[in-house]
Design a protein around this motif. Structure first.
Motif, PDB file in Angstrom:
ATOM      1  N   ALA A  25     -32.545 115.114  -2.754  1.00 28.26           N
ATOM      2  CA  ALA A  25     -33.750 115.773  -3.265  1.00 28.26           C
ATOM      3  C   ALA A  25     -34.184 116.902  -2.325  1.00 28.26           C
ATOM      4  N   LYS A  26     -34.640 118.005  -2.904  1.00 28.35           N
ATOM      5  CA  LYS A  26     -35.061 119.158  -2.108  1.00 28.35           C
ATOM      6  C   LYS A  26     -36.432 118.966  -1.473  1.00 28.35           C
ATOM      7  N   ARG A  27     -37.184 118.015  -1.975  1.00 26.61           N
ATOM      8  CA  ARG A  27     -38.506 117.727  -1.410  1.00 26.61           C
ATOM      9  C   ARG A  27     -38.735 116.226  -1.481  1.00 26.61           C
ATOM     10  N   ALA A  28     -39.916 115.770  -1.114  1.00 21.83           N
ATOM     11  CA  ALA A  28     -40.203 114.334  -1.156  1.00 21.83           C
ATOM     12  C   ALA A  28     -39.920 113.785  -2.552  1.00 21.83           C
ATOM     13  N   LEU A  29     -39.321 112.609  -2.604  1.00 20.98           N
ATOM     14  CA  LEU A  29     -38.892 112.050  -3.883  1.00 20.98           C
ATOM     15  C   LEU A  29     -40.045 111.924  -4.877  1.00 20.98           C
ATOM     16  N   VAL A  30     -41.204 111.463  -4.415  1.00 25.31           N
ATOM     17  CA  VAL A  30     -42.325 111.293  -5.333  1.00 25.31           C
ATOM     18  C   VAL A  30     -42.759 112.637  -5.917  1.00 25.31           C
ATOM     19  N   ASP A  31     -42.623 113.707  -5.152  1.00 28.01           N
ATOM     20  CA  ASP A  31     -42.998 115.024  -5.661  1.00 28.01           C
ATOM     21  C   ASP A  31     -41.982 115.541  -6.678  1.00 28.01           C
ATOM     22  N   GLY A  38     -43.957 116.217 -15.104  1.00 24.92           N
ATOM     23  CA  GLY A  38     -44.698 117.367 -15.596  1.00 24.92           C
ATOM     24  C   GLY A  38     -43.894 118.204 -16.570  1.00 24.92           C
ATOM     25  N   GLY A  39     -42.554 118.131 -16.466  1.00 31.21           N
ATOM     26  CA  GLY A  39     -41.679 118.859 -17.376  1.00 31.21           C
ATOM     27  C   GLY A  39     -41.245 118.059 -18.578  1.00 31.21           C
ATOM     28  N   THR A 184     -29.129 117.695 -10.897  1.00 36.61           N
ATOM     29  CA  THR A 184     -29.685 118.941 -11.413  1.00 36.61           C
ATOM     30  C   THR A 184     -31.200 119.004 -11.288  1.00 36.61           C
ATOM     31  N   ILE A 185     -31.867 117.849 -11.294  1.00 38.13           N
ATOM     32  CA  ILE A 185     -33.324 117.831 -11.068  1.00 38.13           C
ATOM     33  C   ILE A 185     -33.645 117.546  -9.610  1.00 38.13           C
ATOM     34  N   ASP A 189     -35.020 123.828  -7.372  1.00 40.17           N
ATOM     35  CA  ASP A 189     -36.141 124.484  -6.704  1.00 40.17           C
ATOM     36  C   ASP A 189     -37.451 124.177  -7.436  1.00 40.17           C
ATOM     37  N   ASP A 190     -37.364 124.065  -8.773  1.00 43.18           N
ATOM     38  CA  ASP A 190     -38.536 123.769  -9.589  1.00 43.18           C
ATOM     39  C   ASP A 190     -38.176 122.644 -10.563  1.00 43.18           C
ATOM     40  N   PRO A 191     -38.409 121.385 -10.181  1.00 50.02           N
ATOM     41  CA  PRO A 191     -38.046 120.265 -11.056  1.00 50.02           C
ATOM     42  C   PRO A 191     -38.727 120.314 -12.417  1.00 50.02           C
ATOM     43  N   THR A 192     -39.948 120.834 -12.449  1.00 51.51           N
ATOM     44  CA  THR A 192     -40.665 120.916 -13.723  1.00 51.51           C
ATOM     45  C   THR A 192     -39.957 121.867 -14.680  1.00 51.51           C
ATOM     46  N   GLU A 193     -39.582 123.014 -14.186  1.00 52.22           N
ATOM     47  CA  GLU A 193     -38.900 123.995 -15.031  1.00 52.22           C
ATOM     48  C   GLU A 193     -37.545 123.466 -15.500  1.00 52.22           C
ATOM     49  N   THR A 194     -36.803 122.839 -14.597  1.00 49.58           N
ATOM     50  CA  THR A 194     -35.492 122.302 -14.967  1.00 49.58           C
ATOM     51  C   THR A 194     -35.624 121.207 -16.010  1.00 49.58           C
TER      52      THR A 194
END
Length: 267
Positions: A25-31, A38-39, A184-185, A189-194
Motif C-alpha cells: 500500500a502507498k499509504r496507511a492501510l486504513v486510509d 469513497g470510490g 491496482t488499488i 496514487d488515488d485509491p478513490t479515483e481507481t
C-alpha cells in the motif's frame, strides 16, 4: 405457489472487491481502504495474516467501522472471523468450512471447485498475470475463466492481475459476479479515483450482460448477479473511524442480488 421453485437471494461479494496488503500500500492501510470505499467499494477482504491476532483484530474493528458507514462488509481471510461473521478460506482448507454467515473459498481449477460444499462463493485465479504474485499461474485469461464458471454452482469473483477497465469488463462478460483486486488499488496514487474507474467499468459491463443475457443475470446456478442499480449517497466516514477522512463520493452500489434456485446453490 406449489410446484414453483423457491429462490434464494445471494448476498455475498459483488462488484469491485478489495483485498488488502499493507506491504504494498502507498499509504496507511486504513486510509487506502477509506479511499476505496469513497470510490464505491463495498466489500473488503482483510488479509494481513502475518499479524498477531490482537493487532489483526484491532485492524478488523477499524475497517468494519469504515465499511459500516457506507453499508459495506468486511470479510476476513482465514477460518477465524475475528469476531465477525464472514470468512474467505484458502483452497487447502479447512474442510468442511466453519459455520459462519458468509464463506468464500479460493479456487484455481475444476478439482478445487468440485470440493465446494456449503461455501457461498468462490474466487478463481489468476485470471491475468499479477505483479503481486509474479510467476503464479498460468493465467486463466477470460476464456479459461468462462469455462470454469460454467462448471461451478456458486457465484464467482475473478481474481489476479485485474488492473484496467477493459479487464474488468472481460471478466464480467465471462460470467464473474465481481472482480477482486489488490495491487491496482493498494498501489494507487488515488485509491478513490481507481476504485471509481473500476466500479464504473463493472457497472457498465453488468448492464450490458443484463440486457443481452437476462436469463444468466437473474436465475440458475451460473447466474452472474449483474443487474443495473441506482446510485446511492455515501455517508461520512469520520463518525466511527476517528480519522477525519473525506466524505465518499456518491457511487452506484455493486451489482444487486443474484437469485439461485433453492436446492441448487452450494451443492
Amino acid at each position: 405457489m406449489e410446484g414453483r421453485p423457491r429462490t434464494k437471494i445471494y448476498t455475498g461479494p459483488t462488484g469491485v472487491v478489495l483485498l488488502t496488503d499493507r506491504r504494498v500500500a502507498k499509504r496507511a492501510l486504513v486510509d487506502v481502504v477509506a479511499g476505496a470505499v469513497g470510490g464505491g467499494v463495498r466489500w473488503v477482504v482483510l488479509r494481513e495474516k502475518d499479524l498477531p491476532r490482537a493487532e489483526r483484530l484491532a485492524l478488523a474493528v477499524e475497517l468494519r467501522a469504515i465499511l459500516a458507514e457506507a453499508g459495506g462488509t468486511l470479510v476476513v481471510a482465514g477460518p477465524d472471523p475475528l469476531d465477525g461473521d464472514a470468512v474467505h478460506l484458502p483452497a487447502a482448507g479447512p474442510y468442511p468450512p466453519p459455520a459462519v454467515g458468509l464463506v468464500g473459498r479460493s479456487c484455481h481449477d475444476t478439482a478445487e471447485l468440485a470440493r465446494l460444499t456449503t461455501e457461498h462463493y468462490a474466487t478463481l485465479s489468476p485470471v491475468y498475470e499479477t505483479r503481486t504474485k509474479p510467476g503464479y499461474g498460468p493465467p486463466l485469461q477470460p476464456d479459461g475463466l468462462r469455462e470454469l464458471i460454467a462448471v461451478t454452482k456458486v457465484p464467482v469473483l475473478a481474481l489476479g492481475g485485474i488492473e484496467t477497465a477493459a479487464q474488468v469488463s472481460a471478466c464480467v462478460e465471462a460470467g464473474a459476479t465481481g472482480v477482486a483486486v489488490l495491487g491496482t488499488i493498494m498501489r494507487a496514487d488515488d485509491p478513490t479515483e481507481t476504485a471509481t474507474t473500476l466500479g464504473r467499468a463493472f457497472q457498465e459491463a453488468a448492464t450490458r450482460v443484463a440486457r443481452t443475457h437476462p436469463a444468466r443475470s437473474d436465475h440458475g446456478p451460473h447466474a452472474t448477479g449483474l443487474r443495473p442499480t441506482v446510485p446511492t449517497e455515501g455517508s461520512s466516514l469520520t463518525a466511527r473511524s476517528g480519522h477525519g477522512r473525506p466524505q465518499p463520493r456518491p457511487q452506484p452500489l455493486s451489482a444487486a442480488a443474484v437469485t439461485a434456485t433453492a436446492g441448487e446453490e452450494n451443492q
